[in-house]
Write a protein that holds these residues in place. Sequence first.
Motif, PDB file in Angstrom:
ATOM      1  N   ALA A  90     -18.486   7.706 -10.802  1.00  0.00           N
ATOM      2  CA  ALA A  90     -17.770   8.254  -9.646  1.00  0.00           C
ATOM      3  C   ALA A  90     -18.531   7.794  -8.414  1.00  0.00           C
ATOM      4  CB  ALA A  90     -17.733   9.777  -9.715  1.00  0.00           C
ATOM      5  N   CYS A  91     -17.839   7.080  -7.554  1.00  0.00           N
ATOM      6  CA  CYS A  91     -18.509   6.612  -6.350  1.00  0.00           C
ATOM      7  C   CYS A  91     -17.753   7.087  -5.120  1.00  0.00           C
ATOM      8  CB  CYS A  91     -18.681   5.103  -6.369  1.00  0.00           C
ATOM      9  SG  CYS A  91     -17.182   4.139  -6.245  1.00  0.00           S
ATOM     10  N   SER A  92     -18.464   7.127  -4.027  1.00  0.00           N
ATOM     11  CA  SER A  92     -17.901   7.611  -2.775  1.00  0.00           C
ATOM     12  C   SER A  92     -17.419   6.437  -1.936  1.00  0.00           C
ATOM     13  CB  SER A  92     -18.974   8.394  -2.020  1.00  0.00           C
ATOM     14  OG  SER A  92     -18.468   8.856  -0.802  1.00  0.00           O
ATOM     15  N   PHE A  93     -16.125   6.475  -1.606  1.00  0.00           N
ATOM     16  CA  PHE A  93     -15.557   5.419  -0.777  1.00  0.00           C
ATOM     17  C   PHE A  93     -14.608   5.985   0.271  1.00  0.00           C
ATOM     18  CE2 PHE A  93     -13.099   5.871  -4.628  1.00  0.00           C
ATOM     19  CZ  PHE A  93     -11.785   5.903  -4.203  1.00  0.00           C
ATOM     20  N   GLY A  94     -14.774   7.269   0.573  1.00  0.00           N
ATOM     21  CA  GLY A  94     -13.986   7.885   1.647  1.00  0.00           C
ATOM     22  C   GLY A  94     -13.185   9.096   1.232  1.00  0.00           C
ATOM     23  N   LYS A 105     -10.519   8.125   5.409  1.00  0.00           N
ATOM     24  CA  LYS A 105     -10.710   6.719   5.764  1.00  0.00           C
ATOM     25  C   LYS A 105     -11.335   6.037   4.551  1.00  0.00           C
ATOM     26  CE  LYS A 105     -11.310   7.547  10.715  1.00  0.00           C
ATOM     27  NZ  LYS A 105     -10.647   8.785  10.757  1.00  0.00           N
ATOM     28  N   LEU A 106     -10.481   5.466   3.717  1.00  0.00           N
ATOM     29  CA  LEU A 106     -10.934   4.869   2.466  1.00  0.00           C
ATOM     30  C   LEU A 106     -11.458   3.455   2.692  1.00  0.00           C
ATOM     31  CD1 LEU A 106      -8.029   6.004   0.109  1.00  0.00           C
ATOM     32  CD2 LEU A 106     -10.075   7.247   0.808  1.00  0.00           C
ATOM     33  N   ASP A 107     -12.591   3.160   2.096  1.00  0.00           N
ATOM     34  CA  ASP A 107     -13.155   1.819   2.148  1.00  0.00           C
ATOM     35  C   ASP A 107     -12.941   1.183   0.780  1.00  0.00           C
ATOM     36  OD1 ASP A 107     -14.636  -0.510   2.252  1.00  0.00           O
ATOM     37  OD2 ASP A 107     -16.327   0.406   3.309  1.00  0.00           O
ATOM     38  N   TYR A 108     -11.838   0.465   0.654  1.00  0.00           N
ATOM     39  CA  TYR A 108     -11.458  -0.150  -0.624  1.00  0.00           C
ATOM     40  C   TYR A 108     -12.484  -1.170  -1.099  1.00  0.00           C
ATOM     41  CZ  TYR A 108      -7.049   1.715   1.100  1.00  0.00           C
ATOM     42  OH  TYR A 108      -6.082   2.530   1.609  1.00  0.00           O
ATOM     43  N   SER A 109     -13.183  -1.779  -0.158  1.00  0.00           N
ATOM     44  CA  SER A 109     -14.163  -2.797  -0.539  1.00  0.00           C
ATOM     45  C   SER A 109     -15.300  -2.200  -1.358  1.00  0.00           C
ATOM     46  CB  SER A 109     -14.713  -3.527   0.691  1.00  0.00           C
ATOM     47  OG  SER A 109     -15.540  -2.672   1.453  1.00  0.00           O
ATOM     48  N   VAL A 110     -15.614  -0.921  -1.148  1.00  0.00           N
ATOM     49  CA  VAL A 110     -16.657  -0.269  -1.945  1.00  0.00           C
ATOM     50  C   VAL A 110     -16.244  -0.252  -3.408  1.00  0.00           C
ATOM     51  CG1 VAL A 110     -17.859   1.905  -2.406  1.00  0.00           C
ATOM     52  CG2 VAL A 110     -17.583   1.109  -0.048  1.00  0.00           C
ATOM     53  N   HIS A 125     -13.134  10.806  -7.137  1.00  0.00           N
ATOM     54  CA  HIS A 125     -13.139  12.255  -7.006  1.00  0.00           C
ATOM     55  C   HIS A 125     -12.504  12.618  -5.675  1.00  0.00           C
ATOM     56  CE1 HIS A 125     -16.655  13.256  -9.946  1.00  0.00           C
ATOM     57  NE2 HIS A 125     -15.709  12.529 -10.506  1.00  0.00           N
ATOM     58  N   GLY A 126     -11.642  13.592  -5.678  1.00  0.00           N
ATOM     59  CA  GLY A 126     -11.024  14.046  -4.445  1.00  0.00           C
ATOM     60  C   GLY A 126      -9.812  13.228  -4.070  1.00  0.00           C
ATOM     61  N   GLY A 127      -8.655  13.584  -4.603  1.00  0.00           N
ATOM     62  CA  GLY A 127      -7.442  12.836  -4.311  1.00  0.00           C
ATOM     63  C   GLY A 127      -6.395  13.626  -3.562  1.00  0.00           C
ATOM     64  N   SER A 128      -6.658  14.901  -3.279  1.00  0.00           N
ATOM     65  CA  SER A 128      -5.676  15.711  -2.553  1.00  0.00           C
ATOM     66  C   SER A 128      -5.445  15.103  -1.175  1.00  0.00           C
ATOM     67  CB  SER A 128      -6.178  17.150  -2.381  1.00  0.00           C
ATOM     68  OG  SER A 128      -6.452  17.721  -3.625  1.00  0.00           O
ATOM     69  N   GLY A 129      -4.204  14.865  -0.837  1.00  0.00           N
ATOM     70  CA  GLY A 129      -3.883  14.330   0.480  1.00  0.00           C
ATOM     71  C   GLY A 129      -3.916  12.817   0.575  1.00  0.00           C
ATOM     72  N   VAL A 130      -4.287  12.136  -0.504  1.00  0.00           N
ATOM     73  CA  VAL A 130      -4.289  10.668  -0.500  1.00  0.00           C
ATOM     74  C   VAL A 130      -2.855  10.200  -0.739  1.00  0.00           C
ATOM     75  CG1 VAL A 130      -5.123   8.610  -1.715  1.00  0.00           C
ATOM     76  CG2 VAL A 130      -6.675  10.532  -1.290  1.00  0.00           C
ATOM     77  N   SER A 131      -2.423   9.232   0.035  1.00  0.00           N
ATOM     78  CA  SER A 131      -1.041   8.756  -0.066  1.00  0.00           C
ATOM     79  C   SER A 131      -0.825   7.971  -1.354  1.00  0.00           C
ATOM     80  CB  SER A 131      -0.702   7.856   1.129  1.00  0.00           C
ATOM     81  OG  SER A 131      -1.388   6.623   1.026  1.00  0.00           O
ATOM     82  N   ASP A 132       0.431   7.875  -1.772  1.00  0.00           N
ATOM     83  CA  ASP A 132       0.781   7.067  -2.944  1.00  0.00           C
ATOM     84  C   ASP A 132       0.329   5.622  -2.745  1.00  0.00           C
ATOM     85  OD1 ASP A 132       1.917   9.348  -3.988  1.00  0.00           O
ATOM     86  OD2 ASP A 132       3.994   8.641  -3.806  1.00  0.00           O
ATOM     87  N   GLU A 133       0.499   5.112  -1.539  1.00  0.00           N
ATOM     88  CA  GLU A 133       0.093   3.740  -1.231  1.00  0.00           C
ATOM     89  C   GLU A 133      -1.415   3.565  -1.430  1.00  0.00           C
ATOM     90  OE1 GLU A 133      -0.220   0.848   2.654  1.00  0.00           O
ATOM     91  OE2 GLU A 133       1.435   2.279   2.591  1.00  0.00           O
ATOM     92  N   ASP A 134      -2.196   4.537  -0.947  1.00  0.00           N
ATOM     93  CA  ASP A 134      -3.652   4.456  -1.118  1.00  0.00           C
ATOM     94  C   ASP A 134      -4.050   4.566  -2.585  1.00  0.00           C
ATOM     95  OD1 ASP A 134      -4.302   4.010   1.536  1.00  0.00           O
ATOM     96  OD2 ASP A 134      -4.605   6.133   1.992  1.00  0.00           O
ATOM     97  N   PHE A 135      -3.350   5.431  -3.349  1.00  0.00           N
ATOM     98  CA  PHE A 135      -3.631   5.502  -4.788  1.00  0.00           C
ATOM     99  C   PHE A 135      -3.388   4.144  -5.441  1.00  0.00           C
ATOM    100  CE2 PHE A 135      -3.212  10.263  -4.838  1.00  0.00           C
ATOM    101  CZ  PHE A 135      -4.428  10.515  -5.449  1.00  0.00           C
ATOM    102  N   ARG A 136      -2.278   3.518  -5.110  1.00  0.00           N
ATOM    103  CA  ARG A 136      -1.972   2.207  -5.694  1.00  0.00           C
ATOM    104  C   ARG A 136      -3.052   1.178  -5.342  1.00  0.00           C
ATOM    105  NH1 ARG A 136       3.151   3.778  -3.824  1.00  0.00           N
ATOM    106  NH2 ARG A 136       4.475   4.477  -5.531  1.00  0.00           N
ATOM    107  N   LYS A 137      -3.512   1.239  -4.100  1.00  0.00           N
ATOM    108  CA  LYS A 137      -4.498   0.264  -3.648  1.00  0.00           C
ATOM    109  C   LYS A 137      -5.855   0.484  -4.325  1.00  0.00           C
ATOM    110  CE  LYS A 137      -5.841  -2.437   0.206  1.00  0.00           C
ATOM    111  NZ  LYS A 137      -5.488  -2.897   1.501  1.00  0.00           N
ATOM    112  N   VAL A 138      -6.295   1.741  -4.478  1.00  0.00           N
ATOM    113  CA  VAL A 138      -7.594   1.960  -5.122  1.00  0.00           C
ATOM    114  C   VAL A 138      -7.528   1.604  -6.615  1.00  0.00           C
ATOM    115  CG1 VAL A 138      -8.422   3.656  -3.453  1.00  0.00           C
ATOM    116  CG2 VAL A 138      -7.303   4.456  -5.526  1.00  0.00           C
ATOM    117  N   ILE A 139      -6.376   1.817  -7.230  1.00  0.00           N
ATOM    118  CA  ILE A 139      -6.212   1.404  -8.614  1.00  0.00           C
ATOM    119  C   ILE A 139      -6.281  -0.119  -8.716  1.00  0.00           C
ATOM    120  CG2 ILE A 139      -4.551   1.285 -10.520  1.00  0.00           C
ATOM    121  CD1 ILE A 139      -3.656   4.167  -9.587  1.00  0.00           C
ATOM    122  N   GLU A 140      -5.626  -0.795  -7.775  1.00  0.00           N
ATOM    123  CA  GLU A 140      -5.680  -2.271  -7.731  1.00  0.00           C
ATOM    124  C   GLU A 140      -7.116  -2.766  -7.571  1.00  0.00           C
ATOM    125  OE1 GLU A 140      -4.804  -5.322  -4.187  1.00  0.00           O
ATOM    126  OE2 GLU A 140      -3.075  -4.095  -4.735  1.00  0.00           O
TER     127      GLU A 140
END
Length: 146
Positions: A90-94, A105-110, A125-140
Amino acid sequence: MDYVKKALDLGFTGVMYDGSTLSFEENMENTKLVVSFAKQTGASVEAEIGCMGKRETGSGSAGSQDPDKVYTDPEQAKIFVEATGIDALACSFGTTHGVYLSEPKLDYSVVEKVRQKANIPVVMHGGSGVSDEDFRKVIEKGVRKV
């Protein structure tokens, strides 16, 4: 540590140890112990580096923490993974634990760099309030568990 031991004694097949509020060295040493306990039962271990907000420290918010701990350093992640033998990181990226007080403010590069350098599944960890688009991007970028 007592909760981890109890979980393993009860037959859990995976545990999560969070020593992220400790120094990097102390977190690493404790995590090594957890991995040694888990290996005795064949359980997997998830661990955490970086800080994900006030629920971990008891005050403030992720943005007000020590900036060096808010976002996980991919080089430290590599060292941590190699030294501990964990199965997921589990790492912290925003993202933060709990309800967001402002837009994350998610840092996808991390995520991408941790995956590249540490070669391990990344946990968000901590996905409440994260948009569907951001979920897709972090999974990518490499998140494998939320």
